[in-house]
Every structure is written in structure tokens, then in C-alpha cells.
Design a protein around this motif. Structure first.
Motif, PDB file in Angstrom:
ATOM      1  N   SER A 105       8.480   3.398  15.140  1.00 29.96           N
ATOM      2  CA  SER A 105       8.481   2.290  14.609  1.00 29.96           C
ATOM      3  C   SER A 105       8.353   1.002  15.446  1.00 29.96           C
ATOM      4  O   SER A 105       8.486   0.981  16.421  1.00 29.96           O
ATOM      5  CB  SER A 105       9.578   2.249  13.704  1.00 29.96           C
ATOM      6  OG  SER A 105      10.620   1.902  14.076  1.00 29.96           O
ATOM      7  N   ALA A 106       8.339  -0.149  14.924  1.00 30.46           N
ATOM      8  CA  ALA A 106       8.479  -1.486  15.625  1.00 30.46           C
ATOM      9  C   ALA A 106       9.728  -1.435  16.251  1.00 30.46           C
ATOM     10  O   ALA A 106       9.606  -2.334  17.320  1.00 30.46           O
ATOM     11  CB  ALA A 106       7.702  -2.583  14.874  1.00 30.46           C
ATOM     12  N   VAL A 107      10.548  -1.173  15.581  1.00 32.20           N
ATOM     13  CA  VAL A 107      12.026  -1.209  16.208  1.00 32.20           C
ATOM     14  C   VAL A 107      12.389  -0.266  17.334  1.00 32.20           C
ATOM     15  O   VAL A 107      12.966  -0.595  18.314  1.00 32.20           O
ATOM     16  CB  VAL A 107      12.986  -0.912  15.295  1.00 32.20           C
ATOM     17  CG1 VAL A 107      14.564  -1.157  15.654  1.00 32.20           C
ATOM     18  CG2 VAL A 107      12.746  -2.044  14.147  1.00 32.20           C
ATOM     19  N   LYS A 157      15.150   1.036  11.154  1.00 34.42           N
ATOM     20  CA  LYS A 157      14.771  -0.167  10.269  1.00 34.42           C
ATOM     21  C   LYS A 157      13.759  -0.199   9.344  1.00 34.42           C
ATOM     22  O   LYS A 157      12.855  -1.077   9.669  1.00 34.42           O
ATOM     23  CB  LYS A 157      15.123  -1.284  11.038  1.00 34.42           C
ATOM     24  CG  LYS A 157      16.623  -1.441  11.719  1.00 34.42           C
ATOM     25  CD  LYS A 157      16.494  -2.689  12.564  1.00 34.42           C
ATOM     26  CE  LYS A 157      18.047  -2.819  13.281  1.00 34.42           C
ATOM     27  NZ  LYS A 157      18.306  -3.947  14.102  1.00 34.42           N
ATOM     28  N   LEU A 158      13.530   1.077   8.822  1.00 35.09           N
ATOM     29  CA  LEU A 158      12.264   1.209   8.034  1.00 35.09           C
ATOM     30  C   LEU A 158      12.522   0.894   6.417  1.00 35.09           C
ATOM     31  O   LEU A 158      13.725   1.050   6.078  1.00 35.09           O
ATOM     32  CB  LEU A 158      11.791   2.450   8.315  1.00 35.09           C
ATOM     33  CG  LEU A 158      11.071   2.884   9.714  1.00 35.09           C
ATOM     34  CD1 LEU A 158      10.824   4.068   9.879  1.00 35.09           C
ATOM     35  CD2 LEU A 158       9.732   1.947   9.836  1.00 35.09           C
ATOM     36  N   ASN A 159      11.525   0.820   5.817  1.00 29.27           N
ATOM     37  CA  ASN A 159      11.614   0.883   4.465  1.00 29.27           C
ATOM     38  C   ASN A 159      10.231   1.575   3.755  1.00 29.27           C
ATOM     39  O   ASN A 159       9.349   1.931   4.296  1.00 29.27           O
ATOM     40  CB  ASN A 159      11.413  -0.545   3.792  1.00 29.27           C
ATOM     41  CG  ASN A 159      12.744  -1.141   3.893  1.00 29.27           C
ATOM     42  OD1 ASN A 159      13.793  -0.860   3.530  1.00 29.27           O
ATOM     43  ND2 ASN A 159      12.948  -2.503   4.612  1.00 29.27           N
ATOM     44  N   LEU A 160      10.404   1.898   2.539  1.00 31.71           N
ATOM     45  CA  LEU A 160       9.129   2.359   1.562  1.00 31.71           C
ATOM     46  C   LEU A 160       7.911   2.059   1.942  1.00 31.71           C
ATOM     47  O   LEU A 160       7.959   0.397   2.194  1.00 31.71           O
ATOM     48  CB  LEU A 160       9.412   2.593   0.225  1.00 31.71           C
ATOM     49  CG  LEU A 160      10.718   3.428  -0.221  1.00 31.71           C
ATOM     50  CD1 LEU A 160      10.665   3.227  -1.642  1.00 31.71           C
ATOM     51  CD2 LEU A 160      10.019   4.845   0.051  1.00 31.71           C
ATOM     52  N   HIS A 161       6.945   2.497   2.143  1.00 33.46           N
ATOM     53  CA  HIS A 161       5.513   2.084   2.416  1.00 33.46           C
ATOM     54  C   HIS A 161       5.272   1.464   3.939  1.00 33.46           C
ATOM     55  O   HIS A 161       3.855   1.120   3.780  1.00 33.46           O
ATOM     56  CB  HIS A 161       5.038   1.094   1.083  1.00 33.46           C
ATOM     57  CG  HIS A 161       5.591   1.568  -0.117  1.00 33.46           C
ATOM     58  ND1 HIS A 161       4.911   2.786  -0.825  1.00 33.46           N
ATOM     59  CD2 HIS A 161       6.380   0.952  -1.211  1.00 33.46           C
ATOM     60  CE1 HIS A 161       5.602   2.925  -1.934  1.00 33.46           C
ATOM     61  NE2 HIS A 161       6.395   1.812  -2.261  1.00 33.46           N
TER      62      HIS A 161
END
Length: 403
Positions: A105-107, A157-161
Motif C-alpha cells: 500500500s502507500a504506507v 493503514k488501509l480501508n474498504l474500497h
């Protein structure tokens, strides 16, 4: 005569006798209940592993589990799934593509196991949709959806979608990658499992991996665990060139857990009975010493040593055999109630999940285990009676009568 004397001697000192009876009752209750609780821990872990992670039986290419390389797939896997599904002993079967890769992810990024699954079959096999805490299960009309765990979501540190990138090696050894949108977040009772497993639809990764319409793992859930050996033997005859392993072979540590389960139960019971044994010996020895003049008088009147020995043994036996039914009934009632309601230790859920255990347990005990424990109690009664009885026989007749 000996029975009458022994039974009357028990109640000559009611407080002492009641103390022994209460100690025996609570000791047996604690031992049996702890064994039932330990049973529930083992059963719960195995049930979770079979229904959510491993299934009863898995089929692989003979070389696949050595390095988990994608080139070792089951060339006739889809056909084999159809054949296995016809077996009356099989509850559910599904094919998978298992890939070792990275999620980014970006993190940050993390090493994971990518499970390419047949959505409908996988849900019947592992009830994956029931473990989803946010979002929805796969949409058959959409592509490149991913389901990941709450632990991975927090870590990255992700979320739905949101989108993530999956990277893995294809059949030629080249790196393949694709973007996937987070469809749902799941959570199981097994934290290590959550840390490393994500789920995507098999059709979204099979072509990228270079094995379109193929699988490298077939998982089988049986209707009953009792048919495990029979089903495995049958499958080995059907697919002689395929590696076929049951859950004990796939996860030996779980098999060891089962094999040592009874031993641990006997250890728990042994510790409790050993403590009881010392308490009973001390109490009965005190009773014998207090009655030294009486025992000397009986010997002077002609009671032989064997009868003295049997009298002391009977007294000890009576005390334990009174406490045994009380403790057993208490234990069975407690097990019955907690088996129905469960023991909720949710305040320690983080600690239990780190080892793959749920925080709710349902104690249970087999008839064989219960019978073995009662036998151990009887043996303890006999052992506890020997030392005080021997002490009575060692008394000097003349000195005893002087007291």
C-alpha cells in the motif's frame, strides 16, 4: 464387625471426617472439571483449524509443499474436484491457487499468502463470509476484489474500497503484479493466520500466474471426522500420483495436541490427587495416633494385625468413597452448565488469538475419561490408607496400653 467399627470410627470426630470429605469432593470436582476444560480447548482449536483453515484433507502436487512453487499444480485438478464432489462422505470440496507474495500500500508492504479461491465453494468450505466484520463477500460480476484481515488493514493503514498491489512469481519465475480493491475485512480467532492470508477470486490470478483454469490445492471437508482414514485411503486409490494428506499430517502440531491431550488430563488429575493423598495420609495418621490405646486394647483382646490393617483401610476408603460421588456430581453439573452456556474469557481474547484459540470454551468429558478418573480416585484411596494402617501395626502393644 470390621465394617461396623470402621463406619462408627469415622464419625467419632465429625469435623475431621467432614474436612476430608469436603477436600476429596472439591479435589475430584476440580480435577474432572479441569480435564473437561482442557478437552474443550483442544476440541475448539481443532474444530477451528478444520472448518476455517485446513479442512479434513488436502490434495497437492507431490512437490508443491516443499517450496510452494506455482509450477507444481494439479493438471487435472478441476476434473478431480468434480469426481470428489460425488463422494457421499464429502460435505464440501473446493480448489485453490496458493501463491506466496507481497501486498503493498502507500504506507508499506508485507509478505502474505494469496489464496485464489472459488467464491461459492470456498464459502461453503470455510464460511469465509461469516468472518467478515466490514464490507461484503465477493461480487460475482466484478473482478480484482480482495478480502484481507483486520490485522493487515491496521498494519498497512488501509480501508474498504482502497487499492492494494499484489506481487508474486508466475510459472516462469517472472514477477507478476496487479491492483486489487478491498472488498471486505475479515477477522478470525487465529491472529497468526490473519497476519498472512488474503483472499481473491481464482479467476483473477490464475492467468497472471500462468496456469489458467488450474488449481494447486484441493481442500475437502468431510461430513464426519470418523470417516477421515476411509476417505483418505479412497482418495489415494483414485489419485495415486497426488499427495493426499489429512489435517494431522498438514499441521503436525495439532496432531500432537490431540495425542498429548489425555496425558495432560492425567497430569492435572495426578497433581490434584497427590495433594489429596498427602492431606488424607496426615489426617488419618493423626487419627491413628490419637487412638493408639484403643488399637492396643483391640490387639490385646485378640484382634490380629490383618484385621487392624483392614479396619484403618476401610475408614479411609469410606471417607473417600463418600466424597467421590459428591465431587463427581458437582463436576458433572458444572460441566453440563458450562457446556451449554460456554466459558467466556473475552477479556483475554488477544492472548488466546495469538495462539489460534477462541476466547469461549465449552467443557466436555467422555465416559472413558470419567471412568479413568474414578479409577484413579480409588487407587488414591488405597494408597492413602496404606501408610496410616502400617503405622497402626507398628505400635508397641505394651506402650499403647499405658497411654
Amino acid at each position: 464387625m470390621l465394617l461396623k467399627i470402621a463406619s462408627r470410627n469415622i464419625w467419632r470426630n465429625k469435623k475431621r471426617s467432614l474436612t476430608i470429605i469436603i477436600a476429596v469432593s472439591f479435589g475430584i470436582w476440580a480435577g474432572i472439571f479441569m480435564a473437561a476444560f482442557y478437552n474443550s480447548v483442544i476440541e475448539q482449536r481443532i474444530k477451528t483449524a478444520i472448518t476455517s483453515e485446513l479442512s479434513h484433507i488436502q490434495l497437492h502436487h507431490p512437490e508443491f509443499r516443499k517450496d510452494h512453487e506455482i509450477k507444481y499444480y494439479l493438471s487435472e485438478g478441476r476434473k478431480a474436484i468434480k469426481e470428489i464432489r460425488q463422494d457421499s462422505l464429502v460435505k464440501s470440496v473446493s480448489g485453490r491457487i496458493i501463491l506466496q507474495g507481497m501486498i503493498a500500500s502507500a504506507v508499506g508492504s508485507s509478505g502474505i499468502t494469496i489464496n485464489g479461491v472459488l467464491p461459492k465453494e470456498e464459502n461453503v468450505l470455510t464460511q469465509l463470509s461469516e468472518k467478515i466484520i466490514r464490507g461484503n463477500y465477493f461480487n460475482p460480476k466484478k473482478t480484482n476484489e480482495i478480502i484481507l484481515s483486520e490485522r493487515l488493514r491496521k498494519k498497512l493503514k488501509l480501508n474498504l474500497h482502497k487499492k492494494v498491489i499484489l506481487t508474486f512469481q508466475d510459472i516462469e519465475g517472472n514477477l507478476a503484479s496487479a491492483a486489487f480493491r478491498i472488498k471486505a475485512i475479515y477477522k478470525t480467532v487465529n491472529a497468526p493466520y490473519d497476519d498472512r492470508n488474503v483472499f481473491v477470486k481464482i479467476n483473477d490470478v490464475d492467468s497472471l500466474a500462468g496456469i489458467p483454469n488450474q488449481v494447486n490445492e484441493i481442500a475437502i471437508l468431510l461430513k464426519s471426522s470418523t470417516s477421515l482414514e476411509e476417505s483418505q485411503t479412497k482418495l489415494k486409490r483414485m489419485f495415486p500420483e497426488t499427495e493426499i494428506q489429512n489435517w494431522k499430517e498438514i499441521a503436525p502440531e495439532l496432531g500432537y495436541t490431540v495425542s498429548v491431550g489425555d496425558k495432560m488430563m492425567y497430569i492435572f488429575m495426578g497433581i490434584i490427587l497427590l495433594a489429596l493423598c498427602f492431606g488424607i495420609v496426615n489426617t488419618m495418621l493423626m487419627a491413628v495416633l490419637e487412638r493408639s490405646r484403643e488399637i492396643g486394647m483391640l490387639m490385646a483382646l485378640g484382634m490380629n494385625k490383618l484385621k487392624i490393617f483392614l479396619m484403618i483401610v476401610m475408614e479411609t476408603f469410606f471417607l473417600i468413597l463418600v466424597g467421590c460421588p459428591i465431587g463427581s456430581v458437582l463436576a458433572l453439573v458444572t460441566i453440563g452448565i458450562t457446556h451449554r452456556t460456554g466459558i467466556n474469557l473475552s477479556q483475554y481474547s488477544d492472548a488466546y488469538s495469538s495462539f489460534g484459540f477462541s476466547s469461549v470454551f465449552y467443557p466436555s468429558l467422555t465416559a472413558g475419561q470419567f471412568g479413568t478418573m474414578i479409577l484413579l480416585v480409588v487407587i488414591t484411596a488405597f494408597v492413602s490408607a496404606i501408610f496410616p494402617a502400617r503405622k497402626a501395626l507398628q505400635m508397641n502393644l505394651a506402650e499403647s496400653l499405658k497411654k
